[in-house]
Motif scaffolding. Structure first.
Motif: not given
Length: 519
Positions: A155-160
């Motif tokens: 949940g803390e990561l970008t979509v990429a």
């Protein structure tokens, strides 16, 4: 999974294909989805699979990944014929798929997502060995040359970055074949560059990749060969480098596409139908002002997170505003909700049509009539089904919506036809002002051409259109004017004559600190 002793050596200069699908046929009730289709993949190759929505690309890949079983044809892995009777069988053969809609759990770490259900255990096989789990994930990230802490929550990561975790998950099954379905749909240019770097790393390690995309400009950058499908049939396989894009497009659509551009070049003297002054909502929308004229297509450009969608949602009443005024046809409009916006003749086609534009479980006719049901009430109580059907048929014909019938569930239609249903819904409301947010995202080049012609036709009828798009060629092709945003602000305006990709990108990266220096 059964494996026969049949062996084939490919006629490709001596190299053996990782996988080869031959004469694959698949039928669904009343539909021949695939008719003698084929594709093959070499080690270290990126093989693009192209075709319009409904061409059969996804069905073919679902057969390869074990989701569907073929009715006829062969699947060969390393030259040996195999039966892939489910996703686990595909994984066991080294075939992995990264879907467009990511399948990750936000509350778990990257490592936990990669090894979900296969976690290493400590002594006695009872307790999770968290250290070993993170080490294994770190080894895959190192193989990808990806700088990512395996303990980071998804949940803390970008979509990429989430997409990179999906790739790592596929590699954790020792995948030698990766199927990537629209992998750049939600990525900005920098993130696309990073994804392509990862793909090239995998190529160098001998991984073969089947790459499904509607973005023609990506083919030259990343693919070695292109296989084209149309209407469930195999058309051809061609080398990317030596094949003109026009040839590939013609194979995909089977017809010459219209290079639609706005018909009325000058709309500057037309009536101002929407006047936005000082619109502000937190840091997402900061002091945004602009005018929209009758018969105009106004392009909104900017990088992901620039605030374009947030402006549209604020004007439509979907999000509350902190400050600003909105005037419609010269009168101040108090818009506190989408119902208020619709009452003022404003329609909004969301970039996420499946969640905010369609009721995918309902049929075509209901989706078209949904926002105007009050029109079809007899005596204020009973729905006039005959009138709904007549109206739906009218828009199906007018917009060339390809559907077996108006009773077909919307979820079974292609992305381009789903988009047309949403457009029909707002046309039925007779909205004068239409916001199109990423109107061609996830749809094929033939459907894009039809959407472009439709936008031009609406502008010709006097509709005022705001088109938000991340595809700069689309913005340049369709807009009378272009407004560029960065960090919630409008950083520039360009006429159609002056707009170039270079000028737009310069303004799209002009942050507030840069503006302070230049003024």
């Amino acid at each position: 999974m059964q494996q026969t002793e049949q062996t084939e050596t490919a006629d490709n200069g001596g190299a053996q294909y990782l996988i080869s699908l031959k004469n694959v046929t698949k039928r669904f009730p009343g539909v021949l989805a695939l008719d003698n289709c084929q594709i093959d993949l070499l080690p270290g190759e990126v093989h693009a699979l192209m075709g319009e929505n409904g061409a059969g690309k996804s069905t073919l890949m679902k057969i390869l990944s074990g989701v569907y079983q073929r009715d006829a044809g062969e699947i060969l892995v390393d030259g040996r014929a195999v039966e892939i009777d489910g996703p686990r069988a595909a994984q066991a053969l080294g075939i992995g798929i990264i879907h467009q809609e990511l399948n990750l759990m936000n509350h778990l770490s990257a490592a936990q997502n990669i090894y979900i259900g296969r976690e290493p255990r400590g002594r006695f096989g009872v307790f999770l060995d968290e250290a070993q789990l993170n080490r294994q994930a770190a080894q895959i990230f190192a193989r990808m040359r990806l700088n990512l802490d395996p303990r980071t929550l998804i949940g803390e990561l970008t979509v990429a970055k989430q997409q990179m975790v999906e790739i790592a998950k596929a590699l954790s099954f020792d995948s030698r074949v990766l199927i990537m379905d629209e992998p750049t749909a939600a990525l900005n240019n920098t993130e696309i560059d990073e994804l392509f770097r990862i793909i090239r790393e995998l190529q160098a390690q001998g991984v073969g990749i089947i790459y499904i995309s509607h973005k023609m400009d990506e083919l030259r950058r990343i693919s070695n060969r292109v296989t084209v499908m149309r209407d469930g049939k195999y058309i051809a396989t061609v080398p990317t480098e030596s094949t003109p894009m026009d040839t590939i497009i013609n194979m995909m659509v089977g017809r010459q596409l219209d290079s639609a551009r706005p018909v009325n070049a000058n709309t500057g003297a037309n009536e101002v139908v929407l006047d936005v002054r000082g619109l502000t909502r937190g840091h997402a929308v900061r002091d945004v002002s602009f005018q929209l004229r009758k018969g105009e297509i106004l392009g909104f450009a900017g990088l992901m997170g620039a605030g374009r969608t947030e402006v549209a949602r604020a004007i439509f009443g979907a999000d509350p505003i902190d400050a600003g005024e909105i005037y419609v046809h010269g009168d101040k409009a108090m818009i506190k909700s989408p119902a208020d916006a619709v009452a003022h003749g404003i329609g909004y086609l969301s970039e996420d049509r499946k969640h905010f534009g369609l009721a995918t479980g309902l049929d075509v006719k209901t989706n078209i009539a949904m926002s105007s049901m009050h029109r079809f009430l007899n005596k204020g109580m009973f729905l006039d089904d005959a009138a709904i059907r007549d109206t739906a048929q009218h828009y199906v014909r007018q917009l060339s919506i390809k559907t077996p019938s108006i009773d077909q569930p919307a979820r079974l239609l292609s992305g381009g036809n789903q988009q047309k249903i949403v457009i029909a819904k707002w046309l039925l409301r007779d909205c004068d002002i239409l916001f199109f947010d990423e109107p061609t995202r996830g749809i094929d080049i033939g459907a894009k051409s039809e959407i472009y012609k439709l936008l031009n036709a609406l502008a010709e009828q006097g509709k005022a259109i705001v088109m938000i798009s991340s595809e700069l060629p689309e913005v340049l092709r369709m807009s009378h004017r272009v407004l560029i945003m960065c960090e919630g602000r409008i950083t520039g305006e360009l006429s159609a004559a002056d707009a170039t990709q270079e000028k737009i990108m310069q303004l799209a990266t002009q942050r507030e600190s840069d503006l302070a220096v230049t003024h």
